[in-house]
Design an enzyme around this catalytic site. Sequence first.
Site, PDB file in Angstrom:
ATOM      1  CG  HIS A   1      -3.196   3.359   1.766  1.00 37.94           C
ATOM      2  ND1 HIS A   1      -3.555   2.944   0.500  1.00 37.94           N
ATOM      3  CD2 HIS A   1      -3.308   2.268   2.566  1.00 37.94           C
ATOM      4  CE1 HIS A   1      -3.862   1.671   0.542  1.00 37.94           C
ATOM      5  NE2 HIS A   1      -3.729   1.224   1.778  1.00 37.94           N
TER       6      HIS A   1
ATOM      7  CB  CYS B   1      -0.962  -0.018   1.177  1.00 37.27           C
ATOM      8  SG  CYS B   1      -2.121  -1.381   1.052  1.00 37.27           S
TER       9      CYS B   1
ATOM     10  CG  ASN C   1      -6.538  -0.953   0.487  1.00 36.13           C
ATOM     11  OD1 ASN C   1      -5.871  -0.453  -0.414  1.00 36.13           O
ATOM     12  ND2 ASN C   1      -5.987  -1.449   1.582  1.00 36.13           N
TER      13      ASN C   1
HETATM   14  C1  LIG Z   1     -10.080  -5.791   8.838  1.00 35.54           C
HETATM   15  C2  LIG Z   1     -10.737  -4.782   9.772  1.00 35.54           C
HETATM   16  C3  LIG Z   1     -11.713  -3.935   9.005  1.00 35.54           C
HETATM   17  C4  LIG Z   1     -11.497  -5.524  10.848  1.00 35.54           C
HETATM   18  O1  LIG Z   1     -12.084  -4.585  11.729  1.00 35.54           O
HETATM   19  P1  LIG Z   1     -11.910  -4.754  13.306  1.00 35.54           P
HETATM   20  O2  LIG Z   1     -12.701  -3.692  13.935  1.00 35.54           O
HETATM   21  O3  LIG Z   1     -10.454  -4.830  13.588  1.00 35.54           O
HETATM   22  O4  LIG Z   1     -12.610  -6.104  13.551  1.00 35.54           O
HETATM   23  P2  LIG Z   1     -12.009  -7.406  14.226  1.00 35.54           P
HETATM   24  O5  LIG Z   1     -11.022  -8.054  13.319  1.00 35.54           O
HETATM   25  O6  LIG Z   1     -11.558  -7.049  15.602  1.00 35.54           O
HETATM   26  O7  LIG Z   1     -13.309  -8.285  14.300  1.00 35.54           O
HETATM   27  C5  LIG Z   1     -14.417  -7.955  15.115  1.00 35.54           C
HETATM   28  C6  LIG Z   1     -15.482  -9.001  14.923  1.00 35.54           C
HETATM   29  O8  LIG Z   1     -16.085  -8.818  13.628  1.00 35.54           O
HETATM   30  C7  LIG Z   1     -16.042 -10.045  12.923  1.00 35.54           C
HETATM   31  N1  LIG Z   1     -15.885  -9.749  11.495  1.00 35.54           N
HETATM   32  C8  LIG Z   1     -14.767  -9.711  10.757  1.00 35.54           C
HETATM   33  N2  LIG Z   1     -15.050  -9.409   9.492  1.00 35.54           N
HETATM   34  C9  LIG Z   1     -16.384  -9.249   9.435  1.00 35.54           C
HETATM   35  C10 LIG Z   1     -17.273  -8.932   8.402  1.00 35.54           C
HETATM   36  N3  LIG Z   1     -16.858  -8.695   7.137  1.00 35.54           N
HETATM   37  N4  LIG Z   1     -18.580  -8.824   8.688  1.00 35.54           N
HETATM   38  C11 LIG Z   1     -19.052  -9.053   9.926  1.00 35.54           C
HETATM   39  N5  LIG Z   1     -18.251  -9.367  10.959  1.00 35.54           N
HETATM   40  C12 LIG Z   1     -16.930  -9.468  10.712  1.00 35.54           C
HETATM   41  C13 LIG Z   1     -14.861 -10.789  13.489  1.00 35.54           C
HETATM   42  O9  LIG Z   1     -14.979 -12.180  13.275  1.00 35.54           O
HETATM   43  C14 LIG Z   1     -14.948 -10.419  14.947  1.00 35.54           C
HETATM   44  O10 LIG Z   1     -15.884 -11.231  15.579  1.00 35.54           O
HETATM   45  P3  LIG Z   1     -15.612 -11.813  17.056  1.00 35.54           P
HETATM   46  O11 LIG Z   1     -15.492 -10.585  17.926  1.00 35.54           O
HETATM   47  O12 LIG Z   1     -16.792 -12.640  17.290  1.00 35.54           O
HETATM   48  O13 LIG Z   1     -14.308 -12.549  16.932  1.00 35.54           O
HETATM   49  C15 LIG Z   1      -9.676  -3.894  10.429  1.00 35.54           C
HETATM   50  O14 LIG Z   1      -8.951  -4.656  11.369  1.00 35.54           O
HETATM   51  C16 LIG Z   1      -8.719  -3.264   9.491  1.00 35.54           C
HETATM   52  O15 LIG Z   1      -9.067  -2.388   8.756  1.00 35.54           O
HETATM   53  N6  LIG Z   1      -7.435  -3.661   9.551  1.00 35.54           N
HETATM   54  C17 LIG Z   1      -6.352  -3.019   8.885  1.00 35.54           C
HETATM   55  C18 LIG Z   1      -6.469  -2.980   7.404  1.00 35.54           C
HETATM   56  C19 LIG Z   1      -5.266  -2.273   6.877  1.00 35.54           C
HETATM   57  O16 LIG Z   1      -5.009  -1.133   7.200  1.00 35.54           O
HETATM   58  N7  LIG Z   1      -4.444  -2.945   6.111  1.00 35.54           N
HETATM   59  C20 LIG Z   1      -3.142  -2.380   5.840  1.00 35.54           C
HETATM   60  C21 LIG Z   1      -3.049  -1.649   4.658  1.00 35.54           C
HETATM   61  S1  LIG Z   1      -3.455  -2.613   3.306  1.00 35.54           S
END
Ligand SMILES: CC(C)(COP(=O)(O)OP(=O)(O)OC[C@H]1O[C@@H](n2cnc3c(N)ncnc32)[C@H](O)[C@@H]1OP(=O)(O)O)[C@@H](O)C(=O)NCCC(=O)NCCS
Length: 331
Positions: free
Chosen positions: A256, A116, A286
Amino acid sequence: MPEIRAVITAVGHYLPENRLTNSDLEQMVDTNDEWIRTRTGIKERRILKDEDKATAFMGAEAAREVLEQRGIGAEEIDAIVLATVTPDYIFPATACLVQEYIGATNAYGFDLSAACSGFLYALTTGAHFIEAGQAEKVLVIGSDKMSSIVDYTDRSTCILFGDGAGAVLLEASDDQTGLVDYIHHTEGDTNGALCQPGGGSMNPASQETVAQRLHYIKQDGRVVFKKATVGMADVVTEIMEENDLTADDVEWLVPHQANLRIIDATAQRVGLEREKVMVNIDKYGNTTAATIPLCLYDWKDKLNHGDNLILAAFGGGYTWGAVYMKWGMNQ
Ligand SMILES: CC(C)(COP(=O)(O)OP(=O)(O)OC[C@H]1O[C@@H](n2cnc3c(N)ncnc32)[C@H](O)[C@@H]1OP(=O)(O)O)[C@@H](O)C(=O)NCCC(=O)NCCS
């Protein structure tokens, strides 16, 4: 400070027409529109459906728009630096395919892999060729067909990514606009938190790697989220301090587009109000190397000559960085 400064003189883009909405994803995995919007800020993404087209095609379309906007022929291009994590092939480089697509017969080209942060790294690489007096016109392209490495059975990653490309032309500035400063960082110790494990020389493609779905993006979302939030905010703070810039001095933050919460946290940390932050993650998701040039494209008519822009990214590697530039178009 270099005597010659590199400046962006044209911005192009390509977005596939096909849209993948949150409600489409609801039909594919156990997710819902409300969760996706509140956790990421994304409403829809673009997906390149044509089977005979990939990253080079999108990059070439963005490059064609740049040439048209600047009113120059492809043979005037000296170099093509293309950032991607979804090259058409492992080799030849996607930049070579773009060179052929657009007919840039006098250009050499190569790919740059920094996930990214790819566009920022490519931008500063291209700028160095201009600053060194070794090139007059450099095409810098960020292009990614993320749908080719997204696992559409994994709800934690498939909601995030989209396809697209952005491109800019770099030339020597004849006023004091252009790239002023940059800071880049790398931290290789990621413990596999964000990677595509299959298809390289460690796990060459085999029936086993395909069966284990190793050719798709793997991400530990929570771990990457924390690293990205701190990394983006830190590097923006760092570049503003290094250049004695306050929030009042900055017209635009060009972040980004990985997650709206990361963008908001970065803006808040340096005291920039939302009106000064480019956000189009809702429309495209993204697009990895394409997010920053797609922002520049969407906002190009609102930018004024001399505006102070801070570009910032965080991504796999880990890689992250920021660029401080004075906008040189719209004189
Ligand atoms: C991926 C992302 C959106 C997940 O959001 P989050 O708030 O961290 O969510 P979590 O991973 O803690 O998951 C929370 C819950 O939602 C659930 N969940 C994950 N994806 C889901 C989806 N698409 N829909 C519904 N629930 C979902 C998980 O299973 C988890 O459930 P649990 O609490 O029962 O285990 C976030 O972590 C993120 O944006 N990460 C970084 C991405 C990034 O910057 N990448 C680098 C550059 S490319």
